[in-house]
Write a protein that holds these residues in place. Structure first.
Motif, mmCIF file in Angstrom:
data_model
loop_
_atom_site.group_PDB
_atom_site.id
_atom_site.type_symbol
_atom_site.label_atom_id
_atom_site.label_comp_id
_atom_site.label_asym_id
_atom_site.label_seq_id
_atom_site.Cartn_x
_atom_site.Cartn_y
_atom_site.Cartn_z
ATOM 1 N N ASP A 437 0.813 -1.215 0.000
ATOM 2 C CA ASP A 437 0.000 0.000 0.000
ATOM 3 C C ASP A 437 0.846 1.265 0.000
ATOM 4 N N GLY A 438 2.161 1.124 0.118
ATOM 5 C CA GLY A 438 3.046 2.274 0.116
ATOM 6 C C GLY A 438 3.065 3.033 1.419
ATOM 7 N N ARG A 439 2.340 2.543 2.451
ATOM 8 C CA ARG A 439 2.289 3.234 3.741
ATOM 9 C C ARG A 439 2.844 2.379 4.877
ATOM 10 N N GLU A 440 2.473 1.086 4.901
ATOM 11 C CA GLU A 440 2.973 0.219 5.957
ATOM 12 C C GLU A 440 4.490 0.077 5.836
ATOM 13 N N VAL A 441 5.190 0.243 6.956
ATOM 14 C CA VAL A 441 6.648 0.147 6.974
ATOM 15 C C VAL A 441 7.047 -1.229 7.506
ATOM 16 N N TYR A 442 7.645 -2.020 6.650
ATOM 17 C CA TYR A 442 8.119 -3.338 7.069
ATOM 18 C C TYR A 442 9.387 -3.239 7.900
ATOM 19 N N ALA A 443 10.270 -2.301 7.527
ATOM 20 C CA ALA A 443 11.538 -2.150 8.246
ATOM 21 C C ALA A 443 12.051 -0.732 8.050
ATOM 22 N N ASP A 444 12.672 -0.188 9.109
ATOM 23 C CA ASP A 444 13.259 1.152 9.068
ATOM 24 C C ASP A 444 14.744 1.022 9.391
ATOM 25 N N PHE A 445 15.580 1.340 8.423
ATOM 26 C CA PHE A 445 17.023 1.181 8.599
ATOM 27 C C PHE A 445 17.710 2.473 9.029
ATOM 28 N N GLY A 446 16.928 3.501 9.359
ATOM 29 C CA GLY A 446 17.512 4.769 9.773
ATOM 30 C C GLY A 446 18.017 5.573 8.598
ATOM 31 N N LYS A 447 18.776 6.624 8.907
ATOM 32 C CA LYS A 447 19.275 7.514 7.864
ATOM 33 C C LYS A 447 20.681 7.107 7.428
ATOM 34 N N GLN A 448 20.935 7.324 6.137
ATOM 35 C CA GLN A 448 22.213 6.908 5.578
ATOM 36 C C GLN A 448 22.530 7.762 4.361
ATOM 37 N N ASP A 449 23.803 8.048 4.159
ATOM 38 C CA ASP A 449 24.236 8.746 2.958
ATOM 39 C C ASP A 449 24.354 7.745 1.809
ATOM 40 N N ILE A 450 23.727 8.074 0.694
ATOM 41 C CA ILE A 450 23.794 7.208 -0.490
ATOM 42 C C ILE A 450 24.422 8.016 -1.609
ATOM 43 N N ARG A 451 25.585 7.549 -2.032
ATOM 44 C CA ARG A 451 26.382 8.277 -3.010
ATOM 45 C C ARG A 451 26.093 7.804 -4.436
ATOM 46 N N ASP A 452 26.520 8.613 -5.381
ATOM 47 C CA ASP A 452 26.469 8.216 -6.783
ATOM 48 C C ASP A 452 27.262 6.925 -6.954
ATOM 49 N N GLY A 453 26.631 5.925 -7.547
ATOM 50 C CA GLY A 453 27.306 4.652 -7.771
ATOM 51 C C GLY A 453 27.045 3.603 -6.710
ATOM 52 N N ASP A 454 26.304 3.937 -5.652
ATOM 53 C CA ASP A 454 25.993 2.955 -4.608
ATOM 54 C C ASP A 454 24.883 2.011 -5.070
ATOM 55 N N TYR A 455 24.979 0.772 -4.657
ATOM 56 C CA TYR A 455 23.898 -0.202 -4.812
ATOM 57 C C TYR A 455 24.128 -1.287 -3.767
ATOM 58 N N THR A 495 30.128 -5.001 4.752
ATOM 59 C CA THR A 495 29.668 -3.614 4.799
ATOM 60 C C THR A 495 30.347 -2.815 3.704
ATOM 61 N N ARG A 496 29.744 -1.702 3.354
ATOM 62 C CA ARG A 496 30.237 -0.837 2.294
ATOM 63 C C ARG A 496 30.602 0.529 2.848
ATOM 64 N N ASN A 497 31.713 1.056 2.370
ATOM 65 C CA ASN A 497 32.103 2.454 2.604
ATOM 66 C C ASN A 497 32.072 2.841 4.081
ATOM 67 N N GLY A 498 32.394 1.907 4.949
ATOM 68 C CA GLY A 498 32.469 2.226 6.364
ATOM 69 C C GLY A 498 31.133 2.432 7.050
ATOM 70 N N VAL A 499 30.032 1.997 6.440
ATOM 71 C CA VAL A 499 28.705 2.137 7.056
ATOM 72 C C VAL A 499 28.627 1.282 8.318
ATOM 73 N N ASP A 500 28.132 1.869 9.409
ATOM 74 C CA ASP A 500 27.940 1.124 10.652
ATOM 75 C C ASP A 500 26.800 0.129 10.451
ATOM 76 N N PRO A 501 27.062 -1.190 10.577
ATOM 77 C CA PRO A 501 25.996 -2.162 10.285
ATOM 78 C C PRO A 501 24.837 -2.109 11.269
ATOM 79 N N ASP A 502 25.100 -1.781 12.533
ATOM 80 C CA ASP A 502 24.039 -1.653 13.539
ATOM 81 C C ASP A 502 23.147 -2.896 13.570
ATOM 82 N N PHE A 503 23.747 -4.053 13.900
ATOM 83 C CA PHE A 503 22.993 -5.303 13.987
ATOM 84 C C PHE A 503 21.912 -5.193 15.070
ATOM 85 N N CYS A 504 20.689 -5.500 14.698
ATOM 86 C CA CYS A 504 19.573 -5.498 15.640
ATOM 87 C C CYS A 504 19.019 -6.921 15.703
#
Length: 714
Positions: A437-455, A495-504
């Motif tokens: 439905d585009g509204r229900e949130v299955y998971a929230d991974f917080g905020k992150q910088d996404i650079r050109d070329g990331d996938y 992990t990529r580019n030093g992103v903190d994985p933050d295992f939950c």
């Protein structure tokens, strides 16, 4: 973990995925053409494919390679299909035979022999139709394939599990509508009647191709060297998350694609031709990188694909013809000129068995799919809000979700990569996986910088063993490691580019070890089995494990190197003859070196419009080497290599180094060769990504020549 199967296994499919013994199965498939690879190398090359993650070997049976002269059948040497199939079986692999009769494959006449084309020109028959005269020749061709495959079908406990009928039929030639469907059904019937009976028959489904009710397989390439334009082309739609399965660029030299002819709701999304690379043409020469291929693959996964099939996975060399050369050419009425010999394709495994960056990137993904693919296959694609609908949108972040409604597990896929086009950066972006439905949130991974070329892709609510759940993590799952009982005791992420994985993690994860690698470490990570348990090996060497359990390592070196491996968990015995240098690291007691040397005779450049011709003497091509490479860095329109007056290799200039395997050219560890470089003019009607420096409006020079050895470590 690879799925084990045999003659009693039930191979089938549902509308969502392939099944093996009623369990979802997510295989990887890779194309190799046996008649374009020396038969003495088949076993090692197939083991390399297997180590790279391939489960299903796909291969064209190219008619002109077997019956170039009418009635003179050739299944010897590199054309020995039976030996090839037996080798596949010996390596513990299975295969899909693509039996044509028309194949394309950048072969002369698309694989049709000249004599067959001549009969059509004379009005004796009409190819690719139900003309009885044409079908008589097809039946004989199929019958010869059946003779080669006798006793080697899946029902015989052999490797042949699937068969593809025709290729791009109704899109690139052939008939459309019911007439086309009837022809495809007729070809399948003929295949069955001569003894080619398998559980699944497939047909290419892109561009309006008809399938005759067979299982459609799709494709996707990041560029189009068959495109007749000489400019940068529009961004590929294959970097866009979408329910669209059709790549409108495939076969665009024969006409723009026009949709599909089957019901997507009734068949799984499977690919047979994801571009593992691209074969350059004379007029258009794009160079595909490993990241180009990997990003496209991630997007296909996020879009619901449940079979990754790469064309080509292994490059090769066109065989000698008896009466003509055997490459596609404009002279024979096809849209493109191809090299006479070279079919390198810039593939994961190159023309002479060299392993590329794309090989390691696909291998890395295969580790994930072999352990988690069955779960992923159960997860349909869920479009995400704000995901762009057009390839030209470079500002919106591209996202997708695959989600299992029964278990609540899923993956969030993110792509901010489009080949040759800069993408907007998204700083401090909230990453969320949304429901239908585009509204229900299955998971929230917080905020992150996404650079050109990331996938990348992140899991949520992933089971960790029997008593714990990984609720979310900002790391990419690589694989799991199983103990001697077959139970997973280690989960590996990177992990990529030093992103903190933050295992939950919720629940009791105490029996489980979580191992986190860097992106580069994961690129060199490989799994082996020793003493009944799975081990993770990280090494610059590329390993493969034979069916008898022995392990070989391949190390490419230009100078001297000291092989080293890191192993998790620590094994009881060293993998090779190595000494332990710390807790998990082993180093070879002996260095390996490159014994191959070359000497040039002649000038290195011409500037008067004439060809550059040099003599090259190579020595030190030792038998114990896996391969010896001559590396020519040249600038010109094209180049050829001759030995004793015979063309042995050729190249269309792309700016890349030209690498030639020498072992098959060596006599008493030496080879004398002649290289001819043709001048490239500024006015040449070709597309190049990077042009060389011009002198007097042309370039014709050999910048340097060097060598490398591929050493096998046991």
């Amino acid at each position: 973990m690879r799925v084990q199967w045999n003659r009693n296994s039930k191979l089938s499919y549902t509308p969502q995925f392939l099944t093996l013994d009623n369990t979802p199965w997510f295989p990887l498939m890779g194309e190799i053409h046996y008649s374009r690879v020396s038969n003495g190398r088949w076993e090692e090359e197939l083991y390399k494919m297997k180590a790279g993650g391939i489960d299903l070997v796909s291969a064209y049976t190219i008619w002109i390679h077997h019956e170039e002269v009418e009635g003179e059948w050739d299944f010897s040497g590199d054309r020995d299909l039976r030996k090839f199939l037996q080798t596949i079986k010996n390596c513990g692999l299975h295969c899909i035979l693509r039996i044509g009769p028309w194949a394309h494959g950048e072969v002369r006449n698309g694989g049709f022999p000249d004599w067959l084309m001549q009969k059509e020109k004379e009005g004796q028959l009409v190819t690719r139709t139900n003309d009885p005269k044409y079908l008589r020749y097809v039946r004989e061709f199929y019958g010869k394939i059946a003779e080669q495959a006798r006793g080697l079908l899946l029902s015989d406990d052999g490797p042949v599990a699937m068969i593809q009928i025709e290729n791009e039929y109704g899109h690139v030639g052939g008939r459309t509508g019911e007439e086309g469907e009837a022809h495809m059904r007729m070809l399948r019937q003929v295949a069955k009647e001569v003894g080619l009976k398998v559980p699944i028959y497939t047909a290419t489904g892109w561009g309006g191709a008809v399938t005759g009710g067979m299982l459609p397989v799709m494709g996707g390439y990041c560029e189009a060297p068959w495109d007749q334009r000489l400019t940068e082309i529009e961004p590929s739609g294959n970097y866009l998350f979408t329910e669209e399965r059709n790549d409108h660029n495939i076969g665009s030299d024969h006409g723009i694609g026009v949709g599909i002819t089957f019901d997507m709701e009734q068949v799984p999304y499977l690919t047979a031709e994801l571009g593992g690379g691209l074969q350059v043409t004379k007029h258009r020469r794009p160079v595909v990188s490993g990241r180009d291929t990997e990003a496209m693959t991630f997007v296909k996964l996020g879009s619901g694909c449940n079979l990754l099939g790469y064309y080509m996975y292994h490059g090769g060399t066109n065989p000698e013809g008896k009466r003509t050369t055997l490459q596609e050419s404009r002279e024979t009425g096809y849209p493109n000129d191809l090299p006479v010999k070279n079919y390198d394709f810039n593939a994961p495994i190159r023309e002479y068995g060299q392993l590329s960056d794309s090989y390691r990137r696909i291998r890395r993904l295969s580790l994930f799919l072999h352990d988690f693919g069955s779960d992923l296959a159960r997860m349909p694609y869920i479009p995400q809000p704000r995901n762009p609908g057009k390839p030209e949108n470079f500002s919106a972040l591209r996202t997708a979700v695959r989600y299992n409604t029964k278990t609540g597990t899923g993956f969030l896929f993110v792509n901010n990569y489009v080949r040759h086009y800069p993408m907007s950066e998204h700083l401090e972006t909230a990453l969320q996986a949304f429901g239908k439905d585009g509204r229900e949130v299955y998971a929230d991974f917080g905020k992150q910088d996404i650079r050109d070329g990331d996938y990348f892709f992140y899991p949520f609510r992933m089971p960790l063993g029997e008593r714990a759940v990984l609720e979310k993590v900002r790391a990419i799952p690589l694989c799991m490691l199983r103990n001697e009982k077959g139970e997973p005791d280690t989960y590996v992420f990177y992990t990529r580019n030093g992103v903190d994985p933050d295992f939950c993690v919720s629940g009791d994860a105490s029996p489980i070890t979580i191992l986190t690698l860097s992106e580069e470490e994961a690129l060199h990570a490989q799994k082996i089995i020793r003493d009944g348990r799975e081990l993770l090996v990280i090494s610059e060497m590329d390993l493969y494990q034979r069916e008898n359990g022995t392990i070989a390592g391949l190390l490419r070196t230009k100078k001297t190197a000291m092989p080293e491996v890191r192993v998790y968990p620590l094994p009881e015995h060293a993998i090779f003859k190595m000494e332990q240098v710390d807790a998990n690291t082993f180093r070879s007691c002996e260095s390996v070196s490159n014994p191959v040397r070359c000497r040039l005779t002649g000038r290195m450049e011409t500037d008067d419009g004439t060809d550059l011709v040099l003599s090259i003497h190579v020595e030190g091509i030792r038998k114990e080497l896996a391969e010896a490479l001559l590396i020519l860095n040249y600038e010109g329109e094209s180049a050829e290599l001759y030995q004793d007056g015979r063309l042995v290799a050729d190249s269309f200039y792309t700016g890349q180094s030209w690498e030639i395997g020498l072992k098959e050219l060596a006599h008493q560890q030496e080879a004398d060769l002649i290289v001819v470089i043709h001048p490239l003019k500024e006015s040449a009607g070709i597309y190049l990504e990077k042009w060389p420096v011009m002198k007097h409006h042309r370039a014709c020079r050999l910048v340097n020549a060097e060598t490398a050895a591929i050493v096998q470590v046991e």
